[in-house]
Design a protein around this motif. Structure first.
Motif, short mmCIF file in Angstrom:
data_model
loop_
_atom_site.label_atom_id
_atom_site.label_comp_id
_atom_site.label_asym_id
_atom_site.label_seq_id
_atom_site.Cartn_x
_atom_site.Cartn_y
_atom_site.Cartn_z
N LEU A 102 0.70 5.46 -7.25
CA LEU A 102 0.78 4.35 -8.21
C LEU A 102 -0.58 3.67 -8.38
O LEU A 102 -0.95 3.24 -9.47
CB LEU A 102 1.81 3.32 -7.75
CG LEU A 102 3.26 3.71 -8.03
CD1 LEU A 102 4.20 2.71 -7.39
CD2 LEU A 102 3.50 3.76 -9.54
N GLU A 103 -1.30 3.59 -7.31
CA GLU A 103 -2.64 2.98 -7.36
C GLU A 103 -3.51 3.78 -8.33
O GLU A 103 -4.23 3.23 -9.16
CB GLU A 103 -3.24 3.00 -5.95
CG GLU A 103 -4.53 2.24 -5.81
CD GLU A 103 -5.20 2.52 -4.48
OE1 GLU A 103 -5.04 3.63 -3.92
OE2 GLU A 103 -5.92 1.62 -4.00
N LYS A 104 -3.39 5.09 -8.22
CA LYS A 104 -4.18 5.96 -9.08
C LYS A 104 -3.73 5.82 -10.53
O LYS A 104 -4.55 5.73 -11.44
CB LYS A 104 -4.03 7.40 -8.60
CG LYS A 104 -4.98 8.33 -9.28
CD LYS A 104 -5.15 9.62 -8.54
CE LYS A 104 -6.00 10.55 -9.38
NZ LYS A 104 -5.48 11.92 -9.37
N MET A 105 -2.39 5.78 -10.74
CA MET A 105 -1.86 5.68 -12.11
C MET A 105 -2.35 4.42 -12.81
O MET A 105 -2.45 4.39 -14.03
CB MET A 105 -0.33 5.66 -12.08
CG MET A 105 0.28 7.05 -12.00
SD MET A 105 2.03 6.97 -11.60
CE MET A 105 2.72 6.42 -13.16
N GLN A 106 -2.63 3.36 -12.06
CA GLN A 106 -3.13 2.15 -12.72
C GLN A 106 -4.62 1.95 -12.46
O GLN A 106 -5.11 0.82 -12.39
CB GLN A 106 -2.30 0.94 -12.36
CG GLN A 106 -2.12 0.74 -10.88
CD GLN A 106 -1.26 -0.48 -10.60
OE1 GLN A 106 -1.14 -1.38 -11.41
NE2 GLN A 106 -0.68 -0.53 -9.43
N ASN A 107 -5.32 3.05 -12.35
CA ASN A 107 -6.78 3.03 -12.23
C ASN A 107 -7.29 2.13 -11.11
O ASN A 107 -8.29 1.43 -11.26
CB ASN A 107 -7.42 2.59 -13.54
CG ASN A 107 -7.12 3.57 -14.65
OD1 ASN A 107 -7.11 4.78 -14.40
ND2 ASN A 107 -6.83 3.05 -15.83
N PHE A 108 -6.60 2.13 -10.01
CA PHE A 108 -7.05 1.42 -8.80
C PHE A 108 -7.19 -0.07 -8.99
O PHE A 108 -7.96 -0.72 -8.31
CB PHE A 108 -8.35 2.03 -8.28
CG PHE A 108 -8.21 3.48 -7.96
CD1 PHE A 108 -7.67 3.88 -6.74
CD2 PHE A 108 -8.55 4.46 -8.89
CE1 PHE A 108 -7.49 5.21 -6.46
CE2 PHE A 108 -8.37 5.80 -8.61
CZ PHE A 108 -7.84 6.17 -7.38
N GLN A 109 -6.45 -0.63 -9.96
CA GLN A 109 -6.48 -2.08 -10.11
C GLN A 109 -5.08 -2.64 -9.89
O GLN A 109 -4.24 -2.56 -10.77
CB GLN A 109 -6.96 -2.45 -11.51
CG GLN A 109 -8.45 -2.28 -11.66
CD GLN A 109 -8.89 -2.66 -13.05
OE1 GLN A 109 -8.20 -2.40 -14.03
NE2 GLN A 109 -10.05 -3.26 -13.14
N LEU A 110 -4.86 -3.19 -8.72
CA LEU A 110 -3.57 -3.81 -8.45
C LEU A 110 -3.52 -5.15 -9.14
O LEU A 110 -4.42 -5.96 -8.99
CB LEU A 110 -3.42 -4.08 -6.95
CG LEU A 110 -2.86 -2.99 -6.04
CD1 LEU A 110 -2.43 -3.63 -4.73
CD2 LEU A 110 -1.69 -2.30 -6.69
N ARG A 111 -2.46 -5.40 -9.91
CA ARG A 111 -2.35 -6.69 -10.59
C ARG A 111 -1.51 -7.68 -9.79
O ARG A 111 -1.59 -8.87 -9.98
CB ARG A 111 -1.78 -6.52 -11.98
CG ARG A 111 -2.84 -6.02 -12.92
CD ARG A 111 -2.28 -5.76 -14.29
NE ARG A 111 -3.34 -5.24 -15.13
CZ ARG A 111 -3.75 -3.99 -15.10
NH1 ARG A 111 -3.19 -3.14 -14.26
NH2 ARG A 111 -4.73 -3.58 -15.87
N ASP A 112 -0.68 -7.15 -8.93
CA ASP A 112 0.16 -8.05 -8.16
C ASP A 112 0.30 -7.45 -6.75
O ASP A 112 0.09 -6.25 -6.56
CB ASP A 112 1.53 -8.15 -8.85
CG ASP A 112 2.33 -9.36 -8.36
OD1 ASP A 112 1.82 -10.09 -7.46
OD2 ASP A 112 3.44 -9.57 -8.85
#
Ligand SMILES: Nc1ncnc2c1ncn2[C@@H]1O[C@H](COP(=O)(O)OP(=O)(O)OP(=O)(O)O)[C@@H](O)[C@H]1O
Ligand SMILES: [Mg+2]
Lengths: 133, 336
Positions: free
Chosen positions: B315-325
């Protein structure tokens, strides 16, 4: 205290007079153009605060000679409303102008010593010194 | 002062080279000088003064008015000089704050640490990753003398430091619950009173609490407005939402919670999460719960801890390593 000279700050043009006085004394003492501009800018900020917040007051310039060291001392004084929370106003980025790099913290940085005394309801006295290197 | 003298010399050389022949090479020297000046905290007004002095030396016959114009420029640059100093001091302060937050994050980490119980009947995997330094999610395991395992997962609405501070309170409230009060609904009811009483009214906490009893393989649970988890039924191979109704913690001190029961069979899985998992944003928008189920299926053959680690990484990869929450995922896998 061999020399002291004073400008009353009542209207905006008096700020110019205070700057002029400060620059002349700085020049006489042998400050270079950069330091002259720094001293003048600090005077401007202090005088502008008097004009804006206290309505009226004075800026005095003193030549100092202590242990062979020369310096210039600015005394900005008024009987205005005073400053409630000095620590707050000395914080970076607090000024009402949104910290456009001026105000009291700016004036403090331009000078070597900076001392502020203020009693709410009685007035404010700021003493700032720059030493000649 | 010899750094300054050295710098003046360099400026003089570079300027005279450039004035002789306006080429890129000399301008590149100028850029290097600029970096050097910043490194040694030379402010803009000093550079202008240096420039003027150099011009006077190089061209003594220069019209006085041209030179005077530099005094004007110097005055204009004073504000920038002060802003520059302010910037330096703010940068310093920011560094200090960052260090302080890092320490706070470590303290929080130690404070909120929970031990994952080790029992044969259940394989447990848990991961919790803060979006910024401090975590507003929290999970907690307890095992009572009857070998029952309690699992709590909570999420403060909001993130960052305020959320993290709030979480520390939940942890202490949990720790002070009496042993016999680990029934999910009574856990939530007690915590609700603590939160209602102690937390800023603008702050809300969602929480899920479950209790697994290995003797009768019952999983009882209750939820305070928490993101629903999943239940995997090994017999049918189907995933369903672990629905449970209940008001957020801290809204009303009289809230009652409903408790639900499920019999957990061999190979079944209970998947608990915070909304940081379902609110992962990829380029195509929020991920669907289906996508998440897909990821769980893909990793199902693994051991529970490896599963959560892998799902997080994917999941981290799927969102380009930017955790929003803040992201928390717990998987309980039944072995009996
Ligand atoms: N002589 C004074 N008498 C009373 N209050 C003052 C005086 N000087 C400053 N203050 C108070 O301190 C505050 C901060 O002053 P400062 O000069 O740092 O910033 P500013 O005047 O608000 O904005 P600027 O950046 O334009 O100077 C002012 O807003 C004012 O409330
Ligand atoms: Mg001001």
């Amino acid at each position: 205290m061999e020399f002291q000279s004073c400008v009353k700050i009542i209207n905006e043009w008096d700020i110019v007079a205070a700057r002029q006085l400060g620059r002349n004394v700085a020049k006489e003492l042998g400050f270079g153009t950069v330091d002259q501009a720094r001293i003048t800018t600090a005077i401007s900020e202090l005088a502008r605060n008097i004009y804006l917040y206290a309505g009226q007051g004075s800026v005095s310039i003193e030549k100092l000679n202590i242990n062979g060291k020369s310096g210039l001392k600015i005394i900005a004084e008024d009987q205005g409303p005073g400053i409630e929370d000095i620590r707050r106003v000395m914080e970076d980025g607090y000024t009402t102008s949104g910290g456009l790099g001026a105000g009291l913290p700016g004036a403090k940085r331009l000078m070597d010593d900076f001392d502020i005394e203020s009693i709410p309801g009685e007035g404010t006295k700021i003493i700032a010194t720059k030493w000649l290197r | 002062m010899d750094i300054r003298e050295n710098m003046e010399k360099k400026y003089h050389e570079a300027l005279s080279t450039y004035l002789k022949d306006q080429n890129e090479q000399a301008l590149y020297q100028g850029q290097k000088i600029s970096r050097l000046h910043i490194k040694y905290n030379i402010s803009p007004e000093e550079i202008i003064s240096m420039h003027k002095n150099n011009l006077m030396e190089l061209y003594p016959e220069l019209p006085g008015k041209v030179l005077d114009s530099f005094d004007f420029l110097l005055e204009v640059m004073m504000g920038y000089g002060i802003a520059y100093r302010e910037h330096q001091s703010l940068r310093h302060q920011q560094q200090e704050l960052k260090t302080e937050i890092e320490i706070a994050a470590n303290v929080q980490h130690t404070l909120l640490e929970t031990e994952i119980p080790d029992i044969k009947a259940l394989e447990i995997g848990a991961i919790s990753v803060p979006a910024r330094q401090m975590n507003g999610d929290y999970y907690h395991f307890v095992q009572d003398e009857n070998e029952r395992i309690g699992v709590g997962i909570a999420d403060v609405i909001g993130k960052g430091i305020p959320a993290a501070l709030c979480m520390s309170m939940i942890k202490y409230a949990m720790d002070s619950l009496p042993e016999h009060r680990h029934e999910p609904k009574s856990v939530l009811e007690s915590l609700n009173r603590v939160v209602e009483h102690n937390v800023d009214p603008s702050m809300f906490i969602t929480m899920f609490y479950g209790l697994y009893d290995p003797h009768d393989r019952q999983f009882s649970y209750a939820s305070a407005g928490h993101e629903p988890g999943f239940y995997y039924d090994a017999a049918t191979g189907a995933f369903s939402d672990l629905d449970a109704k209940g008001l957020l913690l801290g809204v009303d001190k009289k809230t009652r919670y409903r408790q639900y029961e499920k019999t957990v069979n061999r190979g079944d899985m209970i998947i608990l999460l915070s909304d940081g998992v379902t609110e992962c944003r990829t380029n195509d928008g929020f991920i669907e719960r289906e996508t998440l189920i897909g990821l769980i299926k893909k990793n199902m053959h693994l051991q529970a801890q490896e599963m959560v680690n892998n799902i997080y990484k994917q999941l981290e990869k799927m969102q380009n390593f930017q955790l929003r929450d803040d992201f928390t995922l717990i998987i309980l896998k039944s072995n009996v």
